[in-house]
Scaffold this motif. Sequence first.
Motif, PDB file in Angstrom:
ATOM      1  N   ASP A   1       0.858  -1.180   0.000  1.00  0.00           N
ATOM      2  CA  ASP A   1       0.000   0.000   0.000  1.00  0.00           C
ATOM      3  C   ASP A   1       0.896   1.233   0.000  1.00  0.00           C
ATOM      4  O   ASP A   1       1.858   1.292   0.780  1.00  0.00           O
ATOM      5  CB  ASP A   1      -0.881   0.038   1.252  1.00  0.00           C
ATOM      6  CG  ASP A   1      -1.733  -1.206   1.421  1.00  0.00           C
ATOM      7  OD1 ASP A   1      -2.149  -1.475   2.565  1.00  0.00           O
ATOM      8  OD2 ASP A   1      -1.979  -1.903   0.415  1.00  0.00           O
TER       9      ASP A   1
ATOM     10  N   GLU B   1      -0.697  -3.407  -7.893  1.00  0.00           N
ATOM     11  CA  GLU B   1      -0.551  -4.407  -8.952  1.00  0.00           C
ATOM     12  C   GLU B   1       0.438  -3.898  -9.999  1.00  0.00           C
ATOM     13  O   GLU B   1       0.688  -2.690 -10.102  1.00  0.00           O
ATOM     14  CB  GLU B   1      -1.911  -4.675  -9.607  1.00  0.00           C
ATOM     15  CG  GLU B   1      -2.967  -5.179  -8.641  1.00  0.00           C
ATOM     16  CD  GLU B   1      -4.332  -5.355  -9.299  1.00  0.00           C
ATOM     17  OE1 GLU B   1      -4.462  -5.010 -10.498  1.00  0.00           O
ATOM     18  OE2 GLU B   1      -5.263  -5.828  -8.611  1.00  0.00           O
TER      19      GLU B   1
ATOM     20  N   ILE C   1      -3.135   4.088  -2.553  1.00  0.00           N
ATOM     21  CA  ILE C   1      -3.353   2.912  -3.391  1.00  0.00           C
ATOM     22  C   ILE C   1      -3.092   1.655  -2.564  1.00  0.00           C
ATOM     23  O   ILE C   1      -1.998   1.480  -2.014  1.00  0.00           O
ATOM     24  CB  ILE C   1      -2.434   2.892  -4.627  1.00  0.00           C
ATOM     25  CG1 ILE C   1      -2.394   4.269  -5.306  1.00  0.00           C
ATOM     26  CG2 ILE C   1      -2.903   1.829  -5.619  1.00  0.00           C
ATOM     27  CD1 ILE C   1      -1.336   4.421  -6.374  1.00  0.00           C
ATOM     28  N   ASN C   2      -4.089   0.810  -2.459  1.00  0.00           N
ATOM     29  CA  ASN C   2      -3.964  -0.453  -1.729  1.00  0.00           C
ATOM     30  C   ASN C   2      -3.616  -1.589  -2.680  1.00  0.00           C
ATOM     31  O   ASN C   2      -3.961  -1.572  -3.862  1.00  0.00           O
ATOM     32  CB  ASN C   2      -5.288  -0.785  -1.032  1.00  0.00           C
ATOM     33  CG  ASN C   2      -5.570   0.123   0.138  1.00  0.00           C
ATOM     34  OD1 ASN C   2      -4.658   0.581   0.823  1.00  0.00           O
ATOM     35  ND2 ASN C   2      -6.836   0.411   0.363  1.00  0.00           N
ATOM     36  N   SER C   3      -2.953  -2.588  -2.135  1.00  0.00           N
ATOM     37  CA  SER C   3      -2.697  -3.842  -2.865  1.00  0.00           C
ATOM     38  C   SER C   3      -2.201  -3.576  -4.287  1.00  0.00           C
ATOM     39  O   SER C   3      -2.823  -3.990  -5.278  1.00  0.00           O
ATOM     40  CB  SER C   3      -3.978  -4.679  -2.920  1.00  0.00           C
ATOM     41  OG  SER C   3      -4.447  -4.944  -1.623  1.00  0.00           O
TER      42      SER C   3
ATOM     43  N   ASP D   1      -0.453  -1.016 -12.166  1.00  0.00           N
ATOM     44  CA  ASP D   1      -0.550   0.329 -11.581  1.00  0.00           C
ATOM     45  C   ASP D   1       0.685   1.163 -11.904  1.00  0.00           C
ATOM     46  O   ASP D   1       0.701   2.376 -11.648  1.00  0.00           O
ATOM     47  CB  ASP D   1      -0.718   0.247 -10.061  1.00  0.00           C
ATOM     48  CG  ASP D   1      -1.996  -0.458  -9.656  1.00  0.00           C
ATOM     49  OD1 ASP D   1      -2.022  -1.062  -8.563  1.00  0.00           O
ATOM     50  OD2 ASP D   1      -2.984  -0.388 -10.424  1.00  0.00           O
TER      51      ASP D   1
ATOM     52  N   ASN E   1     -11.471   0.419  -6.735  1.00  0.00           N
ATOM     53  CA  ASN E   1     -11.592   0.980  -5.387  1.00  0.00           C
ATOM     54  C   ASN E   1     -10.346   0.758  -4.537  1.00  0.00           C
ATOM     55  O   ASN E   1     -10.311   1.139  -3.360  1.00  0.00           O
ATOM     56  CB  ASN E   1     -12.849   0.480  -4.685  1.00  0.00           C
ATOM     57  CG  ASN E   1     -12.885  -1.028  -4.604  1.00  0.00           C
ATOM     58  OD1 ASN E   1     -11.871  -1.689  -4.788  1.00  0.00           O
ATOM     59  ND2 ASN E   1     -14.045  -1.572  -4.335  1.00  0.00           N
ATOM     60  N   ARG E   2      -9.317   0.151  -5.105  1.00  0.00           N
ATOM     61  CA  ARG E   2      -8.010   0.128  -4.433  1.00  0.00           C
ATOM     62  C   ARG E   2      -7.405   1.540  -4.392  1.00  0.00           C
ATOM     63  O   ARG E   2      -6.506   1.803  -3.599  1.00  0.00           O
ATOM     64  CB  ARG E   2      -7.042  -0.796  -5.167  1.00  0.00           C
ATOM     65  CG  ARG E   2      -7.452  -2.254  -5.215  1.00  0.00           C
ATOM     66  CD  ARG E   2      -6.406  -3.109  -5.895  1.00  0.00           C
ATOM     67  NE  ARG E   2      -6.231  -2.760  -7.303  1.00  0.00           N
ATOM     68  CZ  ARG E   2      -5.192  -2.098  -7.765  1.00  0.00           C
ATOM     69  NH1 ARG E   2      -4.234  -1.672  -6.959  1.00  0.00           N
ATOM     70  NH2 ARG E   2      -5.097  -1.833  -9.077  1.00  0.00           N
TER      71      ARG E   2
END
Lengths: 113, 117
Positions: free
Chosen positions: B18, B82, B78-80, B85, B62-63
């Motif tokens: 994150d 990828e 920004i979560n998780s 991204d 929604n991340r």
Amino acid sequence: GENVGLHLPTLSVQEGDNSIINCAYSNSASDYFIWYKQESGKGPQFIIDIRSNMDKRQGQRVTVLLNKTVKHLSLQIAATQPGDSAVYFCAEKGMDSSYKLIFGSGTRLLVRP
Amino acid sequence: DTAVSQTPKYLVTQMGNDKSIKCEQNLGHDTMYWYKQDSKKFLKIMFSYNNKELIINETVPNRFSPKSPDKAHLNLHINSLELGDSAVYFCASSPRPGRGGSGNTIYFGEGSWLTVV
């Protein structure tokens, strides 16, 4: 999909010559258009804008032309200088999305000394 | 006296982490934005806030969660993370929302280069 279309070509010009960068858009409802310049490693920088009730606007060494009939926008740079080397984007704002600026994919301008 | 400043400028991180990108504007503008620029230089709006209120959310996963503690700041969390991204994220601001016109130019920050490995 996005309305403003440029495939990222490269325009190479000799220093001192005039440059013309073109942009096609598809949303006839768009009423405001902007040209941005993005130098390497930097954010887009405003160059010039034009509203849909105009067909030409001039700035310092730059002119924007708008042809609403064929939905075409162009940026003319007079006496191109090495410092003009950058990626140029056209962008539009539509009447239906008043807060949203939609960008084309950009044209890279290379100025040969 | 940078108009729109964002930090960090470069960020390399592993998948699943994150991270946050911060943005501040000292122009007194009411409206702030986040744009994403991919490897092909294509710029696309993600979010827009007007005076701390969300006005545009361009179907971003929604991340991604923007937060505007006041009208001069718009941070992006920004979560998780990828691999997809990885991009340059630009913060921007304009005096007000609404259609363009004299004085309602959008000003961009210098960008934050995010690389997810």
